[in-house]
Scaffold this active site. Structure first.
Site, short mmCIF file in Angstrom:
data_model
loop_
_atom_site.label_atom_id
_atom_site.label_comp_id
_atom_site.label_asym_id
_atom_site.label_seq_id
_atom_site.Cartn_x
_atom_site.Cartn_y
_atom_site.Cartn_z
N LEU A 213 50.36 48.75 41.03
CA LEU A 213 49.83 48.63 42.16
C LEU A 213 49.33 47.37 42.73
CD1 LEU A 213 47.12 50.27 43.53
CD2 LEU A 213 45.75 49.29 40.88
N LYS A 214 49.55 46.11 41.85
CA LYS A 214 49.17 45.00 42.46
C LYS A 214 50.28 44.58 43.16
CE LYS A 214 51.98 42.91 38.76
NZ LYS A 214 51.48 41.18 37.72
N GLY A 215 51.31 45.26 43.13
CA GLY A 215 52.55 44.81 44.40
C GLY A 215 52.63 43.26 44.69
#
Length: 249
Positions: free
Chosen positions: A125-127
């Protein structure tokens, strides 16, 4: 003919800088050996910029010098992005409209590769670089298997998850481990699944040649600097958009 030369101090002066390690202790003779190697590489004159001991019996060098080689731009072959770069909203909309189900993605680092930075940057999610990973896309179902995953485990998980795409990251490249692992993976999927049932096979890493996809038996290779948005856009373009629509994009 469209040609250029390396640029160092002045335009077209042909100056380049390179670094390497020799398996010899650091002394004056080692520095001479480094300059000899630079000369054989076509650097004339070559200047030693830096030399330092790196462990017992090894020396790291940086050399700077002029080369006479020209770069013929008309003969440069690269893999250009052949799909539109979409937003997360556009990706989700296309998957929902065209596939009418979630797009299933399985990712892993295979073999002995324990470096998850690459696969996490794309999937988590943080990418990376201000972009959220594929877990952020609500119409994508993502399974991140982590590091040191065996090829049989990857195939079994892809089968169980009914994966549309398998993403593999390879950072360790000693003795071409990334190439051997990729070939083993592609062969395993070809053996385990018929052509029409196989997921899209995608590999990424800083040392891959993007032109080797066919040779390695995969559908796409992504190199350094790839972002989650690029991968998501490629997945949608390849799996959700019809051939007719691709022509008009």
């Amino acid at each position: 003919m469209n040609v250029v030369r390396p640029y160092g101090d002045t335009t077209g002066d042909g100056m380049v800088q390179t670094s390497f390690t020799l398996p010899i202790p650091h002394d004056k003779k080692a520095e001479g050996a480094a300059l000899q190697l630079a000369a054989k590489m076509g650097m004339d004159p070559a200047m030693l910029v830096h030399a330092s001991q790196v462990g017992d019996g090894f020396t790291f060098f940086v050399v700077y010098g002029r080369v006479n080689h020209l770069v013929e731009l008309d003969k440069v072959v690269v893999v250009e992005r052949d799909f539109p770069l979409l937003t997360a909203k556009e990706v989700n909309t296309l998957v929902k409209q065209k596939m009418r189900r979630k797009l299933s993605v399985v990712g892993a680092c295979i073999g002995t590769d324990a470096h998850t930075v690459g696969i996490d940057a794309i999937l988590n999610l943080k990418g990376i670089a201000g972009e959220k990973g594929l877990e952020y896309y609500r119409e994508l179902k993502v399974v991140n298997m982590g590091a040191q995953v065996t090829v049989p485990e990857l195939v079994e998980t892809a089968r169980r998850e009914k994966a549309d795409a398998v993403l593999v990251s390879q950072v360790v490249t000693q003795r071409d481990a990334h190439l051997h692992n990729t070939r083993e993976m592609s062969a395993a999927f070809r053996e385990a699944m018929p052509a029409g049932k196989r997921p899209l096979l995608i590999v990424g890493g800083p040392r891959f040649d993007e032109l080797m996809a066919e040779e390695l038996g995969v559908d796409r290779i992504f190199g350094r600097g790839t972002t989650p948005r690029e991968v998501a856009s490629y997945l949608v373009h390849t799996l959700a958009v019809s051939k007719k629509e691709k022509v008009s994009l």
